[in-house]
Write an enzyme that holds these catalytic residues in place. Structure first.
Site, mmCIF file in Angstrom:
data_model
loop_
_atom_site.group_PDB
_atom_site.id
_atom_site.type_symbol
_atom_site.label_atom_id
_atom_site.label_comp_id
_atom_site.label_asym_id
_atom_site.label_seq_id
_atom_site.Cartn_x
_atom_site.Cartn_y
_atom_site.Cartn_z
ATOM 1 N N ARG A 174 66.231 -26.630 14.642
ATOM 2 C CA ARG A 174 64.995 -27.272 14.191
ATOM 3 C C ARG A 174 64.392 -26.404 13.084
ATOM 4 N NH1 ARG A 174 59.296 -26.712 16.405
ATOM 5 N NH2 ARG A 174 58.239 -28.144 15.025
ATOM 6 N N HIS A 225 55.255 -28.458 8.478
ATOM 7 C CA HIS A 225 54.924 -27.392 9.419
ATOM 8 C C HIS A 225 53.828 -26.529 8.779
ATOM 9 C CE1 HIS A 225 56.607 -24.972 12.997
ATOM 10 N NE2 HIS A 225 55.584 -24.257 12.552
ATOM 11 N N GLU A 280 52.622 -29.418 15.545
ATOM 12 C CA GLU A 280 51.394 -28.855 16.130
ATOM 13 C C GLU A 280 50.123 -29.235 15.369
ATOM 14 O OE1 GLU A 280 51.570 -24.691 17.018
ATOM 15 O OE2 GLU A 280 53.259 -24.931 18.375
ATOM 16 N N ASN A 295 55.765 -28.596 22.156
ATOM 17 C CA ASN A 295 55.838 -27.134 22.090
ATOM 18 C C ASN A 295 54.947 -26.592 23.195
ATOM 19 O OD1 ASN A 295 57.186 -27.520 19.685
ATOM 20 N ND2 ASN A 295 55.619 -26.594 18.387
ATOM 21 N N TYR A 301 53.863 -22.824 25.526
ATOM 22 C CA TYR A 301 54.010 -21.394 25.701
ATOM 23 C C TYR A 301 53.380 -20.872 26.989
ATOM 24 C CZ TYR A 301 55.794 -21.182 20.957
ATOM 25 O OH TYR A 301 56.571 -21.359 19.845
ATOM 26 N N GLU A 313 59.560 -26.206 21.082
ATOM 27 C CA GLU A 313 59.324 -24.762 20.984
ATOM 28 C C GLU A 313 58.958 -24.220 22.350
ATOM 29 O OE1 GLU A 313 56.420 -23.260 18.164
ATOM 30 O OE2 GLU A 313 57.172 -24.621 16.611
#
Ligand SMILES: *[C@@H]1O[C@H](CO)[C@@H](O)[C@H](O)[C@H]1NC(C)=O
Ligand SMILES: *[C@@H]1O[C@H](CO)[C@@H](O)[C@H](O)[C@H]1NC(C)=O
Ligand SMILES: *[C@@H]1O[C@H](CO)[C@@H](O)[C@H](O)[C@H]1NC(C)=O
Ligand SMILES: *[C@@H]1O[C@H](CO)[C@@H](O)[C@H](O)[C@H]1NC(C)=O
Ligand SMILES: *[C@@H]1O[C@H](CO)[C@@H](O)[C@H](O)[C@H]1NC(C)=O
Length: 495
Positions: free
Chosen positions: A99, A144, A189, A329, A331, A399
C-alpha cells in the site's frame, strides 16, 4: 539474507505474551499480508521532475520548530530514486501487497488537470509494473495528506470546489493506472487530516464565528470521495474491475464499566470517531447522534443553524454505498465513560460535541507516543463493531504498527504485530468477521510527520546517513516474513 539464529531466537517465546495465548489457526490461503508507506513520508525528490509544492513542503520549509527534530521529507527514504530497493525488500519479505500513495503534486503540478506531468506518471507506472511482475498487489491511496499548495492557497478542503478538483485528479489516475490497480483508496485518515490541517491552530477567529472547520473539511472531503467513486463506477469499473474504499482511522472504544450509561458512551465515541466518516459512505449521512447533538449544542450557542454541515439529497445518494469494502487503520484504544453534558464553550469543541470522556488507564503499557498504549485485545472489539454497524463488510486493515526509537532487535514491535494479528484471527474465526488483508505500518522507517525521524515504525530500518538509505530487516520483518510464508502466527498451526 536471513541469519537462521535470529529466526530461532525469535520463535522461542511465541506462545504466551502478557498471558495471551496466540491464535494458532492458520490464516486462509488467500489472506493478504502486506506493508504500507505514503508518498511524502518516503519519496523525497520534493521538487524534482516537475513535482510542485504540497502543503507539507510549504509548511515545513516555512515553519521552524514545527517538526520535533527540525527535519523535512525533502529526501526521506529517497524512494523516488530508490523504489527498486523498496521492491527488493517487499520481495524479501514475501509481501502479498504494498500500500503506497500517489503524490497529487507529482501528477498535477497546478493541482488542476490542465497540466499532466508525464514524469510523475512514469514514476508510478514503473513502480506498479514492477510490483505486478513480482506478484505484489498494488493498493493505491490517491491522497495521503499532501494537498497541492496551489489548492491550499484557495482554501484547500474548506473550499467546496475541492470536490471537483479532486474528482478531476481521480479521473487522471484511473485513466493512467486503472488497468493495473485493483484496490483504490480515495483518502487516507481524513479524521486526522482534517483535525491536523484545520483544527484549532488554523484560524481561531474563524472557528469562533463559523464553528469547527474540521466538520467543513470532512464534509468537502466526503463529497470529493463520492464524486471520485461515482466516476469510477460510471466510466471505469466495467473495464478495469477494481474495488474502492476510503481509509478510516479509528481507535477502539470500550465501556469503562458495565453500566448502561458507559455502554452508550462507548457507542457514542465510536460514532463520533469512525461513524462520522463511515456512516456517510455506507448510509448516505452522518450518524444520528452527531446530527442531534451538534444541532442542539449549536442552538445553545445561539447559532441559527447546526455547525455540522448538511448533505444535499443528491450528495446523500452519491455517498450511500460508496465503498466496495471497509478499510481501517488502527493503533490503540480507549475506555469511555459517561459524563454530565459538557458546558457550552467559545470556541466550541469536538470534546463538547462528543459529550463523553475517553481515557487510557495508567496500567496499560505505554509506547513511545504518549497517546498510544499497547492494547491489542481491542482489535476484536473494533472489527466486531464495524461488522455489526456496517452490514458485515469485507475488511482490510490498512495500517497497524508500533513506534520505538530504533534498533534491529525490535521485540515489542514483533509482539505487537503478532498480538494484533492474533485478535484479528480470533475475530475472523470466532465472530465471523470478514477480514481479508492486514497491512503493517510501515514497510520501513520514514518521515513520521511531527516526529520527523525520531520515531520509527518500520519493519525495515533505514540508514538515513548512507548514500543509498540502506534498508535492513529488523526482527519484526523476519517474523512477518515467516508469517507470510506459513500464514501462521506460531511455529505450528492447525488448519
Ligand atoms: C474557492 O475556489 C474558487 C475557484 O473554484 C475561487 O474562485 C475562490 O476564491 C475560492 N475560495 C476561497 C475562499 O479562496
Ligand atoms: C462486565 O461484565 C463482564 C461479564 O460479567 C465481565 O467479564 C467484565 O469484567 C465486566 N467489565 C467491567 C469493566 O466491569
Ligand atoms: C444565520 O446567522 C448568520 C450570522 O451568524 C447570518 O449571516 C445568516 O443570514 C443567518 N441565517 C438565517 C437563515 O437566518
Ligand atoms: C533482543 O532483545 C530481547 C529483549 O530485550 C533479548 O532477550 C534478546 O536476547 C535480544 N536478541 C538479540 C538477537 O539481540
Ligand atoms: C549506491 O547504489 C549505487 C547504484 O546501485 C551503487 O553504484 C553505489 O555503489 C551505492 N553506494 C554505496 C555507498 O553502496
Amino acid at each position: 539474507m536471513v541469519p537462521r539464529v535470529l529466526i530461532l531466537t525469535t520463535f522461542l517465546n511465541l506462545f504466551i505474551s502478557n498471558g495471551l495465548a496466540i491464535n494458532n489457526k492458520r490464516f486462509p490461503s488467500n489472506f493478504l499480508f502486506g506493508s504500507a508507506t505514503s508518498a511524502y513520508q518516503v519519496e523525497g525528490a520534493w521538487n524534482a521532475d516537475g513535482k510542485s509544492e504540497s502543503l507539507w513542503d510549504r509548511y515545513i520549509h516555512t515553519t521552524p520548530g514545527f517538526i520535533e527534530d527540525g527535519s523535512t521529507g525533502d529526501v526521506a527514504c529517497n524512494s523516488y530514486y530508490l523504489w527498486e530497493n523498496d521492491i527488493a525488500i517487499l520481495k524479501e519479505m514475501g509481501a502479498n501487497h504494498y500500500r503506497f500513495s500517489i503524490a497529487w503534486t507529482r501528477i498535477l503540478p497546478t493541482g488542476r488537470n490542465d497540466v499532466v506531468n508525464e514524469k510523475g506518471i512514469t514514476y508510478y507506472k514503473n513502480l506498479i509494473k514492477a510490483l505486478k511482475q513480482n506478484n505484489i498487489e498494488p493498493m493505491v491511496s490517491m491522497f495521503h495528506w499532501d494537498t497541492p499548495q496551489a489548492l491550499e492557497d484557495l482554501g484547500g478542503f474548506l473550499n467546496d470546489s475541492i470536490a471537483d478538483w479532486y474528482a478531476d485528479y481521480a479521473r487522471v489516475l484511473y485513466e493512467n493506472f486503472g488497468d493495473d490497480v485493483k484496490y483504490w483508496f480515495t483518502f487516507n485518515e481524513p479524521k486526522t487530516y482534517c483535525n491536523g490541517g484545520y483544527g484549532y491552530a488554523y484560524d481561531p477567529p474563524r472557528i469562533a464565528s463559523e464553528g469547527l472547520l474540521e466538520y467543513v473539511c470532512a464534509h468537502n472531503l466526503l463529497r470529493a470521495h463520492a464524486k471520485a467513486y461515482r466516476i469510477y463506477d460510471q466510466e471505469f469499473r466495467s473495464k478495469q474491475n477494481g474495488k474502492m474504499s476510503i481509509v478510516l482511522d479509528s481507535s477502539w472504544f470500550g465501556p469503562a464499566t458495565n453500566s448502561s450509561e458507559d455502554k452508550v458512551a462507548a457507542e457514542q465515541a465510536f460514532h463520533f470517531e469512525l461513524g462520522w466518516y463511515a456512516n456517510p459512505v455506507h448510509y448516505g449521512d452522518y450518524p444520528e447522534v452527531m446530527k442531534t447533538r451538534i444541532a442542539a449544542r449549536s442552538a445553545a450557542e445561539g447559532r441559527n443553524q447546526s455547525r455540522l454541515p448538511e448533505f444535499t439529497e443528491e450528495e446523500k445518494e452519491q455517498l450511500k454505498d460508496s465503498t466496495d469494502f471497509f478499510a481501517v487503520n488502527t493503533y490503540t484504544g480507549s475506555l469511555v465513560s459517561a459524563i454530565p453534558e459538557p458546558g457550552i464553550t467559545d470556541p466550541p469543541s469536538r470534546y463538547g460535541d462528543m459529550g463523553v470522556n475517553s481515557f487510557q488507564p495508567d496500567e496499560w503499557e505505554s509506547t513511545t507516543f504518549g497517546w498510544f498504549k499497547y492494547a491489542p485485545w481491542g482489535m476484536r472489539i473494533l472489527l466486531n463493531w464495524i461488522k455489526s454497524t456496517y452490514g458485515d463488510p469485507e475488511i482490510v486493515v490498512t495500517e497497524n504498527g508500533y513506534p520505538d526509537y530504533g534498533g534491529l532487535n525490535d521485540t515489542r514491535r514483533l509482539d505487537y504485530h503478532r498480538d494484533y494479528l492474533s485478535y484479528t484471527r480470533d475475530a475472523m474465526d470466532q465472530d465471523g468477521v470478514k477480514v481479508f488483508a492486514y497491512t503493517a505500518w510501515s514497510l520501513m522507517d520514514n518521515f513520521e510527520w511531527f516526529s520527523g525521524y525520531t520515531q520509527k515504525f518500520g519493519l525495515y530500518a533505514v540508514d538515513f546517513d548512507s548514500e543509498n538509505k540502506t534498508r535492513t530487516a529488523k526482527q519484526s520483518a523476519l517474523y512477518f516474513r515467516q508469517v507470510i510464508k506459513t500464514k501462521c502466527l506460531v511455529d505450528q498451526c492447525v488448519e
